[in-house]
Design an enzyme around this catalytic site. Structure first.
Site, PDB file in Angstrom:
ATOM      1  N   HIS A 180       0.846  -1.201   0.000  1.00 14.87           N
ATOM      2  CA  HIS A 180       0.000   0.000   0.000  1.00 14.87           C
ATOM      3  C   HIS A 180       0.886   1.257   0.000  1.00 14.87           C
ATOM      4  O   HIS A 180       0.978   1.978   0.991  1.00 14.87           O
ATOM      5  CB  HIS A 180      -0.878  -0.055   1.248  1.00 14.87           C
ATOM      6  CG  HIS A 180      -2.041   0.883   1.270  1.00 14.87           C
ATOM      7  ND1 HIS A 180      -1.912   2.227   1.098  1.00 14.87           N
ATOM      8  CD2 HIS A 180      -3.365   0.641   1.469  1.00 14.87           C
ATOM      9  CE1 HIS A 180      -3.109   2.790   1.212  1.00 14.87           C
ATOM     10  NE2 HIS A 180      -4.004   1.851   1.429  1.00 14.87           N
ATOM     11  N   GLU A 280      -0.918   1.138  -5.325  1.00 14.68           N
ATOM     12  CA  GLU A 280      -0.753  -0.089  -4.553  1.00 14.68           C
ATOM     13  C   GLU A 280      -0.582  -1.288  -5.480  1.00 14.68           C
ATOM     14  O   GLU A 280      -1.469  -1.602  -6.275  1.00 14.68           O
ATOM     15  CB  GLU A 280      -1.952  -0.282  -3.638  1.00 14.68           C
ATOM     16  CG  GLU A 280      -2.233   0.943  -2.775  1.00 14.68           C
ATOM     17  CD  GLU A 280      -3.544   0.845  -2.027  1.00 14.68           C
ATOM     18  OE1 GLU A 280      -3.875  -0.268  -1.566  1.00 14.68           O
ATOM     19  OE2 GLU A 280      -4.247   1.872  -1.908  1.00 14.68           O
TER      20      GLU A 280
END
EC number: 5.1.3.15
Length: 310
Positions: A180, A280
């Protein structure tokens, strides 16, 4: 689920490290790398990278100025590891949902204490490996038996990350995941992402409808999309160009909270959405993975300057 009072053993003797040192930030322990060519900060909680940059450069990762470094609390910014599920449980495939016993997003890896496995150093590179053994200790939140091993390789060219999941159970293991990555920008409205122009994405803000991407990705408010693409992408901001080169991924998540959601996020400055975005590298939505007993899968990412690859 984890005990931060004791430092996990390392296979490399700390006294033999030339560039890597233990450091305490807030209430959390981290490995701080001060190499002549680059600097990095990696926390044991969450195996979370919060800083990487070549020498004399600003952090390539965005960190919230309000981030808190406390046991069991997710660190806002850097590169959180979402594992063994991504997003909210209800939006995962049934094979993944049946293993999740607590209705929290992004799994438990990002707030768990990982074990230091190895530190390797050279004149040009530092490599650090951490592991998380997801066994009966996590029985209250997840049904499964797996090992996650993450390796960070730092050099002046960039940062390479590999997250390998191994199914240690007898039954097939379905999981989703993401690296992330929070990235900085001087101005979100003058920022664009290249490389996703010929793909479809799920727009989670529009009832999870499928939309065709046309041209570069721009930002004019909240964005939360899952692209069905695992190709290299380029991030172009007013001040920098970065490339994100994925491995083992056929999905890419693009996120910015926009002004309204930013007000509701924890540890997030109200105007912070103007200076950041997330790209991500993922196995999300239909790109989730299934491992039979003993099988492994590696999700990887190289973050570097545009035009330079490992």
């Amino acid at each position: 689920m984890s005990d931060s009072s004791s430092r996990p053993p390392a296979t490399a003797t700390p006294g033999h490290w030339s560039f890597t040192r233990w450091n305490t930030v807030g209430q959390l322990e981290a490995l701080e790398v001060n190499h002549p060519l680059f600097r990095a900060v990696l926390f044991l909680q969450g195996a979370q990278l919060t800083h990487f940059a070549p020498a004399d450069e600003r952090n390539w990762l965005w960190m919230s100025e309000l981030a808190r470094f406390q046991p069991g609390r997710a660190i806002r910014g850097g590169m959180p590891v979402c594992w063994p599920w991504f997003g909210i449980p209800a939006r995962n495939a049934p094979e993944i949902r049946k293993r999740i016993l607590r209705d929290t997003p992004h799994g438990f890896a990002r707030t768990s204490l990982w074990r230091l496995e190895d530190v390797r150093e050279s004149a040009h590179e530092v490599e650090i490996s951490l592991s998380l053994h997801a066994n009966d200790e996590f029985a209250a939140v997840w049904h499964g038996h797996a090992m996650a091993l993450i390796t960070f390789s730092f050099s002046v060219r960039g940062c390479q990350v590999g997250l390998t999941t191994t199914n240690l159970g007898r039954d097939p293991l379905a999981f989703s995941q993401a690296l992330h990555t929070y990235l900085p920008t001087e101005d979100i409205v003058r920022t664009r992402i290249l490389g996703l122009g010929s793909s479809q994405y799920i727009d989670t803000l529009q009832g999870w409808q499928y939309v065709n991407q046309e041209g570069p990705v721009y930002f004019d408010g909240e964005v939360d999309r899952i692209y069905e693409a695992g190709e290299p992408v380029s991030l172009v901001t007013p001040g920098n160009k970065r490339i994100l080169n994925p491995v083992g991924s056929d999905s890419t998540v693009v996120w910015n909270p926009g002004p309204e959601k930013a007000k509701r996020l924890s540890d997030f400055p109200e105007s912070g959405w103007q200076k950041m975005l997330c790209i991500e590298t993922a196995n999300a939505a239909s790109d989730y993975r299934v491992l039979n007993e003993g099988q492994s899968h590696t999700l990887g990412l190289f973050l570097g300057r545009k035009g330079k690859r490992p």
